[in-house]
Design a protein around this motif. Structure first.
Motif, PDB file in Angstrom:
ATOM      1  N   CYS A 232       0.675  -1.205  -0.018  1.00 32.08           N
ATOM      2  CA  CYS A 232      -0.214  -0.050   0.072  1.00 32.08           C
ATOM      3  C   CYS A 232       0.903   1.019  -0.016  1.00 32.08           C
ATOM      4  N   SER A 233       1.840   1.438   0.712  1.00 29.49           N
ATOM      5  CA  SER A 233       2.682   2.496   0.759  1.00 29.49           C
ATOM      6  C   SER A 233       3.447   2.824  -0.398  1.00 29.49           C
ATOM      7  N   ALA A 234       3.582   1.578  -1.321  1.00 32.09           N
ATOM      8  CA  ALA A 234       4.333   1.816  -2.591  1.00 32.09           C
ATOM      9  C   ALA A 234       3.329   2.402  -3.534  1.00 32.09           C
ATOM     10  N   ILE A 235       2.306   1.780  -3.376  1.00 34.49           N
ATOM     11  CA  ILE A 235       1.143   2.292  -4.319  1.00 34.49           C
ATOM     12  C   ILE A 235       1.006   3.893  -4.118  1.00 34.49           C
ATOM     13  N   ARG A 236       1.016   4.155  -2.907  1.00 32.58           N
ATOM     14  CA  ARG A 236       0.619   5.629  -2.583  1.00 32.58           C
ATOM     15  C   ARG A 236       1.915   6.346  -3.223  1.00 32.58           C
ATOM     16  N   ARG A 237       3.104   5.874  -3.100  1.00 34.02           N
ATOM     17  CA  ARG A 237       4.430   6.630  -3.589  1.00 34.02           C
ATOM     18  C   ARG A 237       4.301   6.865  -5.116  1.00 34.02           C
ATOM     19  N   VAL A 238       4.001   5.559  -5.640  1.00 33.78           N
ATOM     20  CA  VAL A 238       3.945   5.705  -7.274  1.00 33.78           C
ATOM     21  C   VAL A 238       2.869   6.613  -7.707  1.00 33.78           C
ATOM     22  N   LEU A 239       1.532   6.662  -7.056  1.00 33.49           N
ATOM     23  CA  LEU A 239       0.508   7.669  -7.381  1.00 33.49           C
ATOM     24  C   LEU A 239       1.123   9.041  -7.243  1.00 33.49           C
ATOM     25  N   GLU A 240       1.806   9.216  -6.287  1.00 30.82           N
ATOM     26  CA  GLU A 240       2.251  10.623  -6.092  1.00 30.82           C
ATOM     27  C   GLU A 240       3.455  10.951  -6.842  1.00 30.82           C
ATOM     28  N   ALA A 241       4.404   9.898  -7.235  1.00 28.12           N
ATOM     29  CA  ALA A 241       5.514  10.641  -7.890  1.00 28.12           C
ATOM     30  C   ALA A 241       5.845   9.779  -8.989  1.00 28.12           C
ATOM     31  N   GLY A 242       4.992   8.579  -9.423  1.00 32.62           N
ATOM     32  CA  GLY A 242       5.279   7.979 -10.526  1.00 32.62           C
ATOM     33  C   GLY A 242       5.388   8.554 -12.073  1.00 32.62           C
ATOM     34  N   GLN A 243       6.125   8.072 -12.939  1.00 35.77           N
ATOM     35  CA  GLN A 243       6.339   8.891 -14.159  1.00 35.77           C
ATOM     36  C   GLN A 243       5.286   8.292 -15.111  1.00 35.77           C
ATOM     37  N   LEU A 244       4.428   9.227 -15.664  1.00 37.28           N
ATOM     38  CA  LEU A 244       3.235   8.703 -16.610  1.00 37.28           C
ATOM     39  C   LEU A 244       3.813   7.476 -17.603  1.00 37.28           C
ATOM     40  N   GLY A 245       2.941   6.464 -17.786  1.00 36.71           N
ATOM     41  CA  GLY A 245       3.275   5.431 -18.523  1.00 36.71           C
ATOM     42  C   GLY A 245       4.261   4.641 -18.029  1.00 36.71           C
ATOM     43  N   GLU A 246       4.828   4.507 -17.058  1.00 31.36           N
ATOM     44  CA  GLU A 246       5.759   3.810 -16.397  1.00 31.36           C
ATOM     45  C   GLU A 246       5.283   2.508 -15.790  1.00 31.36           C
ATOM     46  N   VAL A 247       6.156   1.426 -15.548  1.00 28.98           N
ATOM     47  CA  VAL A 247       5.922   0.381 -14.612  1.00 28.98           C
ATOM     48  C   VAL A 247       6.676   0.467 -13.608  1.00 28.98           C
ATOM     49  N   TYR A 248       6.202   0.025 -12.569  1.00 31.55           N
ATOM     50  CA  TYR A 248       7.008  -0.260 -11.303  1.00 31.55           C
ATOM     51  C   TYR A 248       6.760  -1.590 -10.555  1.00 31.55           C
ATOM     52  N   ASN A 249       8.073  -2.284 -10.418  1.00 28.66           N
ATOM     53  CA  ASN A 249       8.085  -3.578  -9.923  1.00 28.66           C
ATOM     54  C   ASN A 249       8.094  -3.194  -8.297  1.00 28.66           C
TER      55      ASN A 249
END
Ligand code: NAD
Ligand code: TYD
Length: 357
Positions: A232-249
């Motif tokens: 859950c904390s990883a998803i919050r972080r990706v939502l906040e700062a992830g680059q559009l179109g990117e995939v995060y493992n």
């Protein structure tokens, strides 16, 4: 501000909502079909909280999703909704195709319609985060490097194939229509509110009930375990700062053979709830027929999310599994309430067919 979360009466989505409401003031609209895996019981503590709006419905219901988007005007959609159990996908794949592929497609269409009509600032800020799994990458041999985001898709079960298809659709909607998407591929989760048909909760619940602990095949299949709150904390972080179109493992660098997981659960129960006759819960272990097409090993290379977004798991496996066992010991009524007639029917179907070792 508001976010729309799908499938948030399930294991990970509900944990996400509970953490979200504990940490922010932002309203959550929770769209969940309430299949056998959806339990409002898990969200009892936020019932009556005006920041949690529950709607029972299907992500494949375009009219409903369009109406919810128009009414609540979320700044983001997080898609947890899925059929998620590999064994069920082997027995009856239809629901997996309907929800994971067709449902995701219809959700994407509804979101595209909504996003396309947003004012420029809202349009630029909007995000669709699609929650997926490491199982899309297939199975690793011993000694192979862990899955990076570049790993070839090689799904082996109807579940993983349907999730792979959904990932491809999400990717295509970014590439073709510019939809602002983010995709996460996470390893096996464990923790509170995990439905007791998956490995860890099944072992805890069966052990306490004095039932056999069914280990498929030789028990040497490897999974990479992450405590659900870290997902859950990883998803919050990706939502906040992830680059559009990117995939995060997302993963916890915690590869373990199944039999070691079962031994750990037994050891914790021996310590925390010893059996009256002094014997170990290990005596209940029973090797059963293997799962058809069983993937041998999953392992996530989580260096991209660590490097680019500064995310790291908080729990080690030792702290997370202890918390999990303690949670199940403290919440027997949750377990009883989710073990409906439908759950009992499933256990009968699955373990009658795997009984012979
Ligand atoms: P889950 O099965 O516990 O919950 C799924 C939820 O989705 C349930 O509440 C169910 O009622 C709901 N749902 C199902 N079909 C729906 C539909 N058509 N419309 C609306 N709601 C629907 O699953 P989970 O373990 O919480 O997994 C959540 C997501 O995370 C899934 O997309 C799964 O693929 C992914 N994931 C899970 C794991 C894991 O270890 N559990 C690991 C990585 C990724
Ligand atoms: P599961 O929790 O179903 O997750 P997944 O298949 O998505 O990884 O199973 C985790 C591992 O545990 C998997 O290798 C299958 C194995 N397993 C058993 O050995 N016995 C069981 O009763 C279950 C449910 C799973």
């Amino acid at each position: 501000m508001t976010i729309l979360i799908t499938g948030a009466a399930g294991f990970i989505g509900a944990n996400f909502v509970l953490d979200w409401l504990a940490q922010t003031q932002e309203t959550v609209v929770n769209l969940d079909k309430l299949t056998y895996a959806g339990n409002l019981e898990t969200l009892a503590s936020v019932q009556g909280d005006a920041r949690h709006i529950f709607v029972q419905g299907d992500i494949g219901d375009s009219a409903l999703v369009a109406r919810l988007l128009a009414q609540h005007r979320p700044r983001a959609v997080i898609n947890f909704a899925a059929e998620s159990h590999v064994d069920r996908s082997i027995h009856s794949p239809d629901d997996f195709i309907q929800t994971n592929i067709v449902g995701t497609f219809r959700l994407l269409e509804a979101v595209r319609g909504y996003w396309g009509n947003l004012p420029a600032d809202d349009k630029a800020a909007f995000r669709l985060l699609h929650v997926s799994t490491d199982e899309v990458y297939g199975s690793l041999a011993a000694g192979d490097a862990a899955f990076t985001e570049q790993h070839r898709y090689e799904p082996n079960s109807p579940y993983s194939a349907s999730k792979a298809a959904s990932d491809h659709l999400v990717r295509a909607y970014h590439h073709t229509y510019g939809l602002p998407v983010l995709t996460t591929n996470c390893s096996n989760n464990y923790g509170p509110y995990h439905f007791p048909e998956k490995l860890i909760p099944l072992m805890i619940v069966n052990a306490l009930a004095g039932k056999p602990l069914p280990v498929y095949g030789d028990g040497m299949q490897i999974r990479d375990w992450l405590y659900v709150k870290d997902h859950c904390s990883a998803i919050r972080r990706v939502l906040e700062a992830g680059q559009l179109g990117e995939v995060y493992n997302i993963g916890g660098w915690n590869e373990k053979p199944n039999i070691e997981i079962v031994h750990t659960v037994c050891a914790l129960l021996d310590e925390l709830r010893p059996k009256a006759d002094g014997s170990s819960y290990r005596t209940q272990i029973s090797y059963v027929k293997d799962r058809p097409g069983h993937d041998r090993r999953y392992a996530i290379d989580a260096s991209k999310i660590e490097r680019e977004l500064g995310w790291k798991p908080f729990e080690t496996f030792e702290t997370g599994i202890r918390k999990t066992v303690q949670w199940y010991l403290a919440n027997p009524e949750w377990v009883v309430n989710v073990q409906s007639g439908a759950y009992r029917d499933w256990v009968q179907t699955q373990y009658a067919s795997t009984a012979e070792a």
